[in-house]
Every structure is written in C-alpha cells, then in structure tokens.
Scaffold this motif. Structure first.
Motif, PDB file in Angstrom:
ATOM      1  N   MET A  66       0.611  -1.128   0.027  1.00 34.24           N
ATOM      2  CA  MET A  66      -0.111  -0.079   0.065  1.00 34.24           C
ATOM      3  C   MET A  66       0.816   1.458  -0.130  1.00 34.24           C
ATOM      4  SD  MET A  66      -3.107  -0.829   2.530  1.00 34.24           S
ATOM      5  CE  MET A  66      -3.815   0.727   2.069  1.00 34.24           C
ATOM      6  N   GLY A  67       0.405   2.064  -0.566  1.00 32.46           N
ATOM      7  CA  GLY A  67       1.084   3.456  -0.523  1.00 32.46           C
ATOM      8  C   GLY A  67       0.209   4.608  -0.647  1.00 32.46           C
ATOM      9  N   TRP A  68       0.728   6.016  -0.102  1.00 38.28           N
ATOM     10  CA  TRP A  68      -0.068   6.991   0.046  1.00 38.28           C
ATOM     11  C   TRP A  68       0.857   8.009  -1.017  1.00 38.28           C
ATOM     12  CZ3 TRP A  68      -4.371   8.053   2.235  1.00 38.28           C
ATOM     13  CH2 TRP A  68      -4.850   6.893   3.213  1.00 38.28           C
ATOM     14  N   ALA A  75       4.934   4.257   1.811  1.00 33.96           N
ATOM     15  CA  ALA A  75       4.646   2.988   1.280  1.00 33.96           C
ATOM     16  C   ALA A  75       4.731   1.687   2.383  1.00 33.96           C
ATOM     17  CB  ALA A  75       5.187   2.641   0.056  1.00 33.96           C
ATOM     18  N   ILE A  76       4.047   0.724   2.433  1.00 32.73           N
ATOM     19  CA  ILE A  76       4.240  -0.347   3.227  1.00 32.73           C
ATOM     20  C   ILE A  76       4.122  -1.500   2.870  1.00 32.73           C
ATOM     21  CG2 ILE A  76       1.709  -0.075   4.176  1.00 32.73           C
ATOM     22  CD1 ILE A  76       2.582  -0.953   7.026  1.00 32.73           C
ATOM     23  N   ILE A 128       3.046   5.456   8.574  1.00 30.85           N
ATOM     24  CA  ILE A 128       2.339   4.355   7.817  1.00 30.85           C
ATOM     25  C   ILE A 128       2.285   3.126   8.556  1.00 30.85           C
ATOM     26  CG2 ILE A 128       4.147   3.354   6.203  1.00 30.85           C
ATOM     27  CD1 ILE A 128       2.088   3.789   3.894  1.00 30.85           C
ATOM     28  N   SER A 129       0.874   2.762   8.539  1.00 32.64           N
ATOM     29  CA  SER A 129       0.692   1.391   9.168  1.00 32.64           C
ATOM     30  C   SER A 129      -0.585   0.546   8.331  1.00 32.64           C
ATOM     31  CB  SER A 129       0.301   1.510  10.659  1.00 32.64           C
ATOM     32  OG  SER A 129      -0.852   2.251  10.815  1.00 32.64           O
ATOM     33  N   GLY A 139       6.000  -5.201   7.350  1.00 30.85           N
ATOM     34  CA  GLY A 139       7.094  -5.506   7.710  1.00 30.85           C
ATOM     35  C   GLY A 139       8.274  -4.398   7.088  1.00 30.85           C
ATOM     36  N   LEU A 140       7.978  -3.963   5.955  1.00 29.07           N
ATOM     37  CA  LEU A 140       8.609  -2.791   5.261  1.00 29.07           C
ATOM     38  C   LEU A 140       8.049  -1.504   5.090  1.00 29.07           C
ATOM     39  CD1 LEU A 140      10.308  -5.159   2.461  1.00 29.07           C
ATOM     40  CD2 LEU A 140      11.276  -4.422   4.525  1.00 29.07           C
ATOM     41  N   LYS A 141       8.633  -0.404   5.458  1.00 34.04           N
ATOM     42  CA  LYS A 141       7.904   0.964   5.073  1.00 34.04           C
ATOM     43  C   LYS A 141       9.066   1.743   4.712  1.00 34.04           C
ATOM     44  CE  LYS A 141       5.404   0.087   9.463  1.00 34.04           C
ATOM     45  NZ  LYS A 141       4.897   0.942  10.686  1.00 34.04           N
ATOM     46  N   MET A 142       8.567   2.732   3.789  1.00 34.09           N
ATOM     47  CA  MET A 142       9.408   3.800   3.228  1.00 34.09           C
ATOM     48  C   MET A 142       8.676   5.126   3.202  1.00 34.09           C
ATOM     49  SD  MET A 142       9.414   2.388  -0.511  1.00 34.09           S
ATOM     50  CE  MET A 142      10.473   3.673  -1.149  1.00 34.09           C
TER      51      MET A 142
END
Length: 123
Positions: free
Chosen positions: A33-35, A49-50, A69-70, A55-58
């Motif tokens: 998912m992204g914003w 993004a997640i 982000i969650s 487990g990964l976020k940027m």
C-alpha cells in the motif's frame, strides 16, 4: 480492488490527522500500500509505502519523522498518521495498492487508487 480514503480535513500547523484507506470486496492482505499526494498545480508525489505484511516501510524525505504508515490486514485498512503538519503538506491525499515488488515510488507502479481526501493545513 476499490479503495476508499478518508480522514482529511482542515487543521492548523503543528496539529495531527490520521488518514484511513479501506477496501470493500477483496482483501488488501496481498497488496503493498502507498500514500501519494497532489497539491494544486503540482504533480502527484510519493509520501509513504508499506509492504503487504507491514514489515517494510518507506517515506519521502519531506515527511520522514512526522508521518507514520501502518496497516491492519485483519480490518483491510491502511493508515497514515500525520503529525506536526505544515502548510506545505496541504494536498489531496490518495491511497494506492500494488501487487508488485515493494519499493516503488512511481505512481505507475500502483494498480489501484482511492478517490483522494483533502488535507488543508493553515499557518
């Protein structure tokens, strides 16, 4: 996949908002998912993004340390917690979903988009 973004509004600089991105029908569990956001007269830009598991976020540099982000896969919902908002954060915020490899900041990599929610930050 139909995405529905919500939670936007008018706030003063320094305040917080939490955006939500929900889906109806299909589960979001398999999707990254992204914003993204788009300010008037500007191109749509990546915000955060997640990965599908969470487990990964940027984050974009402009929001790092202020936005989080969650996601809650059991609820088929993603979130963007925005703290210490600035007038330059004013934009329409869009959530998006992607089945590909995690890590893209390009709008073209995302397959599904919500309708956007307006965030206005006054100074």
């Amino acid at each position: 996949v139909q995405l529905q973004a919500s939670g936007g509004g008018l706030v003063q600089a320094g305040e917080s908002l939490r955006l939500s991105c929900a889906t109806s029908g299909r589960t979001l569990r398999s999707y990254n998912m992204g914003w993204f956001r788009q300010a008037p007269g500007k191109e749509r830009e990546f915000v955060a993004a997640i990965s599908s598991s969470g487990g990964l976020k940027m984050y974009a540099e402009s929001v790092k340390g202020r936005f989080t982000i969650s996601r809650d896969n059991a609820e088929n919902t993603g979130y963007l917690q925005m703290n210490s908002l600035k007038p330059e954060d004013t934009a329409v915020y869009y959530c998006a979903a992607d089945l590909g490899l995690f890590g893209s900041v390009a709008t073209g990599s995302y397959d599904y988009w919500g309708q956007g929610t307006l965030v206005t930050v006054s100074s």
